[in-house]
Design an enzyme around this catalytic site. Structure first.
Site, PDB file in Angstrom:
ATOM      1  N   LYS A 157       0.847  -1.201   0.000  1.00  9.80           N
ATOM      2  CA  LYS A 157       0.000   0.000   0.000  1.00  9.80           C
ATOM      3  C   LYS A 157       0.881   1.249   0.000  1.00  9.80           C
ATOM      4  O   LYS A 157       2.096   1.155   0.226  1.00  9.80           O
ATOM      5  CB  LYS A 157      -0.913  -0.021   1.224  1.00  9.80           C
ATOM      6  CG  LYS A 157      -0.175   0.117   2.545  1.00  9.80           C
ATOM      7  CD  LYS A 157      -1.057  -0.215   3.745  1.00  9.80           C
ATOM      8  CE  LYS A 157      -0.262  -0.067   5.026  1.00  9.80           C
ATOM      9  NZ  LYS A 157      -0.944  -0.670   6.184  1.00  9.80           N
ATOM     10  N   TYR A 171      11.457  32.116   2.679  1.00  7.12           N
ATOM     11  CA  TYR A 171      10.169  32.600   3.207  1.00  7.12           C
ATOM     12  C   TYR A 171      10.212  32.759   4.722  1.00  7.12           C
ATOM     13  O   TYR A 171      10.746  31.906   5.432  1.00  7.12           O
ATOM     14  CB  TYR A 171       9.064  31.591   2.882  1.00  7.12           C
ATOM     15  CG  TYR A 171       8.686  31.507   1.427  1.00  7.12           C
ATOM     16  CD1 TYR A 171       8.325  32.641   0.702  1.00  7.12           C
ATOM     17  CD2 TYR A 171       8.658  30.274   0.793  1.00  7.12           C
ATOM     18  CE1 TYR A 171       7.950  32.532  -0.635  1.00  7.12           C
ATOM     19  CE2 TYR A 171       8.277  30.160  -0.535  1.00  7.12           C
ATOM     20  CZ  TYR A 171       7.925  31.292  -1.243  1.00  7.12           C
ATOM     21  OH  TYR A 171       7.552  31.170  -2.548  1.00  7.12           O
TER      22      TYR A 171
HETATM   23  C1  PLP Z   1      -0.022  -1.536   6.943  1.00  3.38           C
HETATM   24  C2  PLP Z   1      -0.507  -2.788   7.519  1.00  3.38           C
HETATM   25  C3  PLP Z   1       0.376  -3.836   7.820  1.00  3.38           C
HETATM   26  C4  PLP Z   1       1.876  -3.714   7.734  1.00  3.38           C
HETATM   27  O1  PLP Z   1       2.391  -3.171   8.922  1.00  3.38           O
HETATM   28  P1  PLP Z   1       3.972  -2.979   9.130  1.00  3.38           P
HETATM   29  O2  PLP Z   1       4.106  -2.453  10.505  1.00  3.38           O
HETATM   30  O3  PLP Z   1       4.392  -1.986   8.086  1.00  3.38           O
HETATM   31  O4  PLP Z   1       4.579  -4.313   8.926  1.00  3.38           O
HETATM   32  C5  PLP Z   1      -0.166  -5.035   8.229  1.00  3.38           C
HETATM   33  N1  PLP Z   1      -1.494  -5.188   8.380  1.00  3.38           N
HETATM   34  C6  PLP Z   1      -2.373  -4.196   8.122  1.00  3.38           C
HETATM   35  C7  PLP Z   1      -3.823  -4.425   8.310  1.00  3.38           C
HETATM   36  C8  PLP Z   1      -1.909  -2.955   7.708  1.00  3.38           C
HETATM   37  O5  PLP Z   1      -2.777  -1.963   7.475  1.00  3.38           O
END
Ligand code: PLP
Length: 382
Positions: free
Chosen positions: A37, A272
Site C-alpha cells: 500500500k 520565506y
Molecule cells: C499496513 C498494515 C500492515 C503492515 O504493517 P507494518 O508495521 O508496516 O509491517 C499489516 N497489516 C495491516 C492491516 C496494515 O494496514
C-alpha cells in the site's frame, strides 16, 4: 521523457534480501504476504511488487481496489489481498480483479456472493476486533458472518484477520499479548463454525520479528520488507530476546542535483519568513525539491542533505519545490552535483529514522509521503 532533477533509486537487491531474511523466520507453511500500500511505502507500487514476487512473496496486500487494478494492468497475476474498505457496489470490480479481501459486513459478503460466477468462490478474511478499534467486528458478529457465508456458494472464509495496536510502540507487550489471545479465540471459533481451513492472519512486521507464535498461516510484512525497523522499541525488544540478528537493508535513496550555487553576504535572510540569517559569508546550494515532493516542511532549518559525501544543513524554510542548503564548508560544490536527501553517500548516511526524528514523525511517513511524481528507478544494489 524529460530528464528529471529529483528521483528515487530503489534497490531491488535489497528488497529481495529483506524478504529472504523474513522468510528464514517463518515456518514452511506460513504464507509471506507483503504490504505494498501507499505506493509500496514510497518505493514504487509496480517496481517493488515485482521485486517481492521475484523474491518469493506469496501474496501482495494493497489498501484499495484501485491499487489492485494498477497491479493487474501491469500484468501481475499473483494473489492480491485488499486490506482496506471495499463498498458493496465495488463487488463486481473486486471479483473481476480476482482479489481476496478483508470483510466485516454482511452487505459486502452478499454483494461478493452475487458478483461471483457460479463454480467460483471469492475468498474473504473476516476481521475480528481484538482491541485496535479500527476495522473489525466482535466475535459474535464474526460468527454471524461466518454463518452467513456458509449459506452462500460464492464466498469462502479463507482467513481470520486482526491487527495489533501497539507492538511497535512499547517494550511492554501485555496489551499485544491480550490481543493475541483474543485473536486465537476468534480464529478457533470461526474454524469450529464450519471453516476449518481458515487461515490465521495477524502479524505485522514487528510481531513477525518478535513472536513466532503470532505467525499462524500468514504474516503481513510492511515496513520490514523495505529494510526498515518498525521502531526503536521493536529493535530493543528484539535484542532482549536475541531476535535482532535479522539484517534489514533500506532500499530507497532519494536524490536530486544542485541547481544553483551562490555566495550570500553576512546578515542576509534566507527564504520565506526570513527564518534564518547568515552569520557569515555563506555559500548556498539551491536544490529542486520541496514539500510538494514530500520533503516535509517540518524539516526546515533542521535537516541535513549529503553533498560530496558531507552533510549540508537546510537553511530557512523548505519551499514548495525548492530548498536551500549550506555548502560553505564543502569545497567545490557546483551545479549538477548529486545530492542525497535520504540514503547513503560516501561514508555518510541519512536514514528515514533520522529524517523522522527531525520532522517529528515516523519512518513510515517519511518514505510513504515522497510524491508519486518523483520517479522511482530500480537499481540492483544501493
Ligand atoms: C499496513 C498494515 C500492515 C503492515 O504493517 P507494518 O508495521 O508496516 O509491517 C499489516 N497489516 C495491516 C492491516 C496494515 O494496514
Amino acid at each position: 521523457m524529460a530528464r528529471r532533477l529529483t528521483w528515487c533509486e530503489v534497490s531491488t537487491g535489497n528488497l529481495t534480501a529483506n524478504l529472504r531474511e523474513f522468510r528464514s523466520l517463518l515456518g514452511p507453511r506460513c504464507e509471506l504476504a507483503v504490504v505494498v500500500k501507499a505506493n509500496a511505502y514510497g518505493h514504487g507500487l509496480v517496481l517493488a511488487s515485482r521485486a517481492f514476487l521475484d523474491a518469493g512473496a506469496d501474496v501482495l496486500c494493497v489498501h484499495d481496489l484501485w491499487e489492485a487494478e494498477v497491479l493487474r494492468r501491469a500484468g501481475i497475476g499473483e494473489p492480491i489481498h485488499v486490506l482496506g474498505p471495499v463498498a458493496p457496489d465495488q463487488a463486481l470490480e473486486a471479483v473481476a480483479l480476482g482479489v481476496s479481501l478483508v470483510a466485516y459486513d454482511a452487505a459486502l459478503i452478499r454483494a461478493l456472493d452475487a458478483a461471483t460466477p457460479s463454480g467460483h468462490r471469492t475468498r474473504i478474511h473476516l476481521k475480528v476486533e481484538t482491541g485496535t478499534h479500527r476495522q473489525g467486528v466482535s466475535l459474535e458478529e464474526a460468527l454471524a458472518l461466518a454463518d452467513l457465508a456458509r449459506g452462500l456458494r460464492g464466498v469462502e472464509v479463507a482467513g481470520v484477520a486482526s491487527h495489533f495496536a501497539d507492538v511497535e510502540d512499547t517494550t511492554h507487550h501485555d496489551f499485544a499479548r491480550r490481543q493475541m489471545d483474543l485473536f486465537r479465540q476468534g480464529l478457533d471459533a470461526v474454524r469450529r463454525a464450519g471453516w476449518p481451513e481458515a487461515r490465521g492472519d495477524l502479524a505485522n512486521s514487528a510481531a513477525t520479528i518478535l513472536w513466532p507464535e503470532t505467525h499462524w498461516d500468514r504474516v503481513r510484512l510492511g515496513i520490514g520488507a523495505y529494510g526498515m525497523w518498525p521502531s526503536a522499541e521493536t529493535r530493543v525488544s528484539a535484542a532482549m530476546i536475541h531476535r535482532d540478528q535479522i539484517a534489514l537493508r533500506p532500499a530507497l535513496t532519494w536524490k536530486t542535483r544542485v541547481a544553483q550555487v551562490k555566495t550570500v553576504a553576512p546578515g542576509e535572510f534566507i527564504g520565506y519568513g526570513r527564518t534564518w540569517r547568515t552569520p557569515r559569508s555563506t555559500i548556498l546550494a539551491v536544490i529542486p525539491v520541496g514539500y510538494a515532493d514530500g520533503y516535509d516542511r517540518g524539516l526546515s532549518n533542521l535537516a541535513h542533505v549529503l553533498v560530496r559525501g558531507q552533510r549540508a544543513a537546510v537553511r530557512g524554510r523548505i519551499c514548495m519545490n525548492l530548498t536551500m542548503v549550506d555548502v560553505t564548508d564543502i569545497p567545490g560544490v557546483v551545479p549538477g552535483d548529486e545530492v542525497v536527501l535520504l540514503g547513503d553517500q560516501g561514508d555518510e548516511s541519512l536514514s528515514a529514522e533520522r529524517l523522522a526524528q527531525w520532522a517529528g514523525t515516523i519512518n513510515y511517513e517519511i518514505t510513504t509521503r515522497i510524491a508519486e511524481s518523483v520517479p522511482r528507478v530500480p537499481v540492483e544494489t544501493t
